[in-house]
Design an enzyme around this catalytic site. Structure first.
Site, PDB file in Angstrom:
ATOM      1  N   TYR A 123     -16.638   6.488 -10.582  1.00 38.28           N
ATOM      2  CA  TYR A 123     -16.071   5.357  -9.842  1.00 38.28           C
ATOM      3  C   TYR A 123     -16.547   4.042 -10.483  1.00 38.28           C
ATOM      4  O   TYR A 123     -15.750   3.136 -10.737  1.00 38.28           O
ATOM      5  CB  TYR A 123     -16.519   5.454  -8.388  1.00 38.28           C
ATOM      6  CG  TYR A 123     -16.167   4.299  -7.492  1.00 38.28           C
ATOM      7  CD1 TYR A 123     -14.871   4.122  -7.012  1.00 38.28           C
ATOM      8  CD2 TYR A 123     -17.153   3.388  -7.088  1.00 38.28           C
ATOM      9  CE1 TYR A 123     -14.566   3.067  -6.160  1.00 38.28           C
ATOM     10  CE2 TYR A 123     -16.854   2.335  -6.226  1.00 38.28           C
ATOM     11  CZ  TYR A 123     -15.558   2.182  -5.774  1.00 38.28           C
ATOM     12  OH  TYR A 123     -15.262   1.140  -4.927  1.00 38.28           O
ATOM     13  N   ASN A 126     -20.295  -3.058  -6.920  1.00 38.78           N
ATOM     14  CA  ASN A 126     -21.706  -2.985  -7.344  1.00 38.78           C
ATOM     15  C   ASN A 126     -21.953  -1.725  -8.161  1.00 38.78           C
ATOM     16  O   ASN A 126     -22.897  -1.670  -8.945  1.00 38.78           O
ATOM     17  CB  ASN A 126     -22.611  -3.063  -6.117  1.00 38.78           C
ATOM     18  CG  ASN A 126     -22.624  -1.799  -5.279  1.00 38.78           C
ATOM     19  OD1 ASN A 126     -23.393  -0.884  -5.549  1.00 38.78           O
ATOM     20  ND2 ASN A 126     -21.765  -1.714  -4.260  1.00 38.78           N
ATOM     21  N   ASP A 179       0.865  -1.181   0.000  1.00 40.01           N
ATOM     22  CA  ASP A 179       0.000   0.000   0.000  1.00 40.01           C
ATOM     23  C   ASP A 179       0.903   1.232   0.000  1.00 40.01           C
ATOM     24  O   ASP A 179       2.059   1.146   0.420  1.00 40.01           O
ATOM     25  CB  ASP A 179      -0.916   0.004   1.241  1.00 40.01           C
ATOM     26  CG  ASP A 179      -2.168   0.834   1.005  1.00 40.01           C
ATOM     27  OD1 ASP A 179      -2.039   2.045   0.717  1.00 40.01           O
ATOM     28  OD2 ASP A 179      -3.271   0.284   1.069  1.00 40.01           O
TER      29      ASP A 179
END
Ligand code: 15L
Length: 259
Positions: free
Chosen positions: A135, A110, A34
């Site tokens: 997004y 989703n 990260d």
């Protein structure tokens, strides 16, 4: 039995920090990367930019698979989304090809199909991309990259359309969209072990009684969810969230102009 070494990108985020220990518990040697440091002591913890070729050339040798989570984590202008979700992910896949790593589990969302009206029908994975913002556009593009690298270079890619990842559901929408921490581990583990070549899309949600998405594509790769948001029904305020966040699968993303 050891599953091999997996590179987890975006490992210090909320999803990554829950995923790393669960993959380790399932037998993976985790190499976690990260841009910000993590307090986790699980596996090998690295600080670096997973979209940088020199970093990738250092961390990919010896990896069997990649769990790709690194990205801007919510709605943002397209000029910010594209370098992270599209160009950066493309660079990661290209580095994976260079290093012979062909198994990739991609944290889609989703929101790649979030503009589908929430009318009681269960959405499958064959529906066309219907992003509810930039997004979601980035996530749909990431799925397209997974498809391209499977078809052109023989990768085994799985795009996991994550619903709402939380320790527990806390709004009415989450009764449909929740993904529990343990089910997160289960769906990524299944994706990282999926055999053969090709690209699959699966829904990363728990076995929610009120779920909006088809669980069968996940089951086809060995993901059997164990948790159900319904078990929290007594502690969820029926007024939680906003009434119109139930109109579309992507909730508030569909009606908020974040860009
Ligand atoms: C996502 O993909 C987001 O990263 C997260 O912040 C939530 O908004 C989640 O979807 C959701 O739809 O609840």
């Amino acid at each position: 039995m050891a599953s091999g070494t997996v590179l987890v990108t975006g490992s210090a985020g909320s999803v990554g920090s829950a995923l790393v220990p669960r993959l380790a518990a399932r037998g993976w040697d985790v190499r976690a990367i990260d841009v910000v440091g993590s307090e986790s002591t699980v596996g090998q913890q690295l600080v670096g930019d997973c979209f940088d070729d020199s970093v990738l050339d250092a961390v990919l040798p010896g990896c069997k698979a990649i769990a790709h989570l690194a990205a801007i984590a919510g709605e943002a202008p397209l000029s910010d989304i594209a370098p992270s979700h599209i160009t950066g992910f493309g660079r990661l896949l290209e580095a994976a090809r260079r290093h012979g790593v062909r198994q990739v589990a991609f944290a889609s969302s989703n929101h790649a199909v979030g503009f589908i009206p929430s009318d009681g029908r269960i959405a499958g994975v064959e529906v066309a991309a219907r992003p509810d913002g930039f997004y979601g556009v980035g996530k749909a593009a990431g799925e397209a990259l997974c498809s391209l690298y499977a078809d052109r270079y023989g990768f085994r890619t799985v795009s996991i359309r994550i619903g709402s990842f939380r320790d527990s559901p806390n709004t009415v929408r989450h009764l449909a969209t929740w993904l529990s921490p343990d089910d997160l581990g289960a769906v990524f583990d299944a994706a990282l072990l999926a055999p053969g070549q090709g690209h699959s899309i699966v829904y990363g949600i728990s076995r929610n009684k009120r779920g909006w998405w088809d669980l069968e594509p996940g089951r086809a790769i060995g993901y059997e969810p164990a948790d159900d948001a319904e078990d929290y029904i007594d502690v969820i305020d029926p007024q939680s969230g906003t009434p119109d966040e139930l109109d579309y699968l992507g909730g508030s993303f569909a009606w908020t102009d974040h860009g």
